[in-house]
Design an enzyme around this catalytic site. Structure first.
Site, PDB file in Angstrom:
ATOM      1  N   MET A 298     -11.102  -4.636   4.664  1.00 35.79           N
ATOM      2  CA  MET A 298     -10.568  -5.570   5.659  1.00 35.79           C
ATOM      3  C   MET A 298     -10.545  -4.896   7.037  1.00 35.79           C
ATOM      4  O   MET A 298      -9.839  -5.329   7.939  1.00 35.79           O
ATOM      5  CB  MET A 298      -9.172  -6.041   5.263  1.00 35.79           C
TER       6      MET A 298
ATOM      7  N   GLU B 289      -9.596   7.317   6.649  1.00 38.80           N
ATOM      8  CA  GLU B 289     -10.288   8.276   5.775  1.00 38.80           C
ATOM      9  C   GLU B 289     -10.404   7.783   4.328  1.00 38.80           C
ATOM     10  O   GLU B 289     -11.333   8.169   3.622  1.00 38.80           O
ATOM     11  CB  GLU B 289      -9.590   9.637   5.798  1.00 38.80           C
TER      12      GLU B 289
ATOM     13  N   HIS C 125     -11.024   4.659   3.345  1.00 40.89           N
ATOM     14  CA  HIS C 125     -12.233   3.833   3.301  1.00 40.89           C
ATOM     15  C   HIS C 125     -13.480   4.715   3.393  1.00 40.89           C
ATOM     16  O   HIS C 125     -14.458   4.500   2.683  1.00 40.89           O
ATOM     17  CB  HIS C 125     -12.269   2.864   4.490  1.00 40.89           C
TER      18      HIS C 125
ATOM     19  N   GLN D  67      -5.887 -14.246   0.821  1.00 37.77           N
ATOM     20  CA  GLN D  67      -5.087 -13.293   0.032  1.00 37.77           C
ATOM     21  C   GLN D  67      -3.747 -12.983   0.690  1.00 37.77           C
ATOM     22  O   GLN D  67      -2.991 -12.148   0.208  1.00 37.77           O
ATOM     23  CB  GLN D  67      -5.885 -12.026  -0.285  1.00 37.77           C
TER      24      GLN D  67
ATOM     25  N   LYS E 220      -5.493   3.415  -4.577  1.00 37.04           N
ATOM     26  CA  LYS E 220      -4.263   3.043  -3.861  1.00 37.04           C
ATOM     27  C   LYS E 220      -3.830   1.629  -4.258  1.00 37.04           C
ATOM     28  O   LYS E 220      -2.652   1.367  -4.462  1.00 37.04           O
ATOM     29  CB  LYS E 220      -4.542   3.145  -2.363  1.00 37.04           C
TER      30      LYS E 220
ATOM     31  N   VAL F 258      -6.337   8.756  -0.937  1.00 35.26           N
ATOM     32  CA  VAL F 258      -6.383   9.803   0.097  1.00 35.26           C
ATOM     33  C   VAL F 258      -5.024   9.813   0.787  1.00 35.26           C
ATOM     34  O   VAL F 258      -4.484   8.752   1.141  1.00 35.26           O
ATOM     35  CB  VAL F 258      -7.518   9.538   1.114  1.00 35.26           C
TER      36      VAL F 258
ATOM     37  N   SER G 166      -3.050   4.061   4.653  1.00 34.32           N
ATOM     38  CA  SER G 166      -3.073   2.594   4.599  1.00 34.32           C
ATOM     39  C   SER G 166      -3.206   2.081   6.019  1.00 34.32           C
ATOM     40  O   SER G 166      -2.625   2.662   6.948  1.00 34.32           O
ATOM     41  CB  SER G 166      -1.747   2.086   4.000  1.00 34.32           C
TER      42      SER G 166
HETATM   43  O1  PAF Z   1      -8.527  -3.842  -0.613  1.00 36.22           O
HETATM   44  C1  PAF Z   1      -8.845  -4.577   0.350  1.00 36.22           C
HETATM   45  O2  PAF Z   1      -9.006  -4.143   1.485  1.00 36.22           O
HETATM   46  C2  PAF Z   1      -9.043  -6.067   0.104  1.00 36.22           C
HETATM   47  O3  PAF Z   1      -8.138  -6.559  -0.817  1.00 36.22           O
HETATM   48  C3  PAF Z   1     -10.495  -6.432  -0.292  1.00 36.22           C
HETATM   49  C4  PAF Z   1     -10.880  -5.801  -1.618  1.00 36.22           C
HETATM   50  C5  PAF Z   1     -11.454  -5.948   0.790  1.00 36.22           C
HETATM   51  C6  PAF Z   1     -10.634  -7.943  -0.441  1.00 36.22           C
HETATM   52  O4  PAF Z   1     -10.340  -8.599   0.739  1.00 36.22           O
END
Ligand code: PAF
Length: 282
Positions: A28, A33, A35, A59, A147, A174, A183
């Protein structure tokens, strides 16, 4: 690096050479780090890497932080360029949920407890967008962080149940040097809250120590974690769980693979953290 908001362009690039393996890292945005560790793993295991950046509205519950979820596309793209990512998919809401959209993917049991109990519509939103991303990119492998432990369990179930032809890879959490799990939402924390947020990793460390010294009574460990968290004045406990790592059913006695997890509000910011432990076979 190709950056596109269009499904056709993703597909054209994905299938330019049908023999290459592709790793997909769904995100998103507001990359950190954690990601980038997924991107690096995807690079190591695939010929090509695609990253999606999309803040998925379905979501988030109406009361959650969709409108002020942190975003910085320019910075994200610069980071991904450095990682030599091949393709970045940055769709709009109109591309992902055009007028008339009416399908949802629901995973039943494993989506119910923990995050599912606190955020009842969350995993349907996650499963739906991830199923769409899988169909758009058709990756060989898809990468998610430990996480979001329950997210990984829900998506693994979806992959199995809907026969997605890919491997789902879950990569380690991480952490900052002081233990705070990375986060995008850490950005919301004031300096005092940032200090208070360490209560999550401290609770896990305490649980790990108890487990390492032979404690197998799940309720004792759960209770000690709750006491530690509620002693922090800036923390408000959502849940603490000691559950089977596959079914997410709460345990009385720790056995096999166990997931310790929690959600805690630090001020207005809801943080999650977890660890997995495994008892050695007797
Ligand atoms: O973990 C996330 O950042 C989100 O839930 C995802 C998997 C990209 C779905 O929107």
């Amino acid at each position: 690096m190709i950056v596109t908001a269009h499904i056709d362009e993703v597909r054209a690039n994905r299938w330019q050479d049908g023999t290459e393996s592709w790793g997909l890292v769904p995100t998103m945005g507001y990359l950190h780090e954690g990601h980038l560790s997924l991107v690096r793993r995807a690079h190591a295991e695939n010929d090509r890497v695609a990253v999606s950046i999309y803040v998925n509205p379905i979501q988030f519950a109406p009361t959650e932080d969709l409108s002020n979820y942190p975003r910085d596309l320019e910075r994200d793209l610069a980071l991904l360029e450095k990682e030599t990512v091949d393709l970045v998919f940055t769709p709009s809401d109109a591309v992902m949920y055009p007028a008339g959209f009416q399908t949802a993917v629901t995973v039943a049991e494993v989506a119910k407890p923990l995050e599912g109990a606190s955020r009842p519509t969350h995993f349907q939103g996650v499963a739906t967008i991830v199923a769409k991303l899988f169909n758009i990119v058709q990756p060989s492998r898809a990468y998610f962080g430990q996480k979001d432990a329950q997210q990984a369990i829900v998506l693994r179930q979806m992959v199995r149940d809907l026969n997605f032809n890919l491997a789902l890879i879950v990569c380690p959490i991480v952490r900052e040097p002081d233990g705070l799990a990375l986060s995008s939402r850490n950005k919301y924390l004031s300096p005092d809250e940032r200090k208070a947020a360490l209560v999550l990793s401290r609770a896990l460390k305490q649980a790990q120590t108890a487990f390492d010294s032979g404690e197998r009574d799940a309720q004792k460990i759960r209770q000690a974690m709750i006491e530690l968290i509620t002693a922090e004045p800036l923390a408000r406990l959502d849940y603490v769980s000691v559950a089977d790592s596959e079914t997410l059913i709460e345990l009385d006695v720790i056995k096999r693979k166990t997931l310790f997890s929690m959600a805690v509000f630090i001020g207005q910011t809801r943080l999650i953290d977890n660890m997995m432990v495994e008892t050695s076979p007797v």
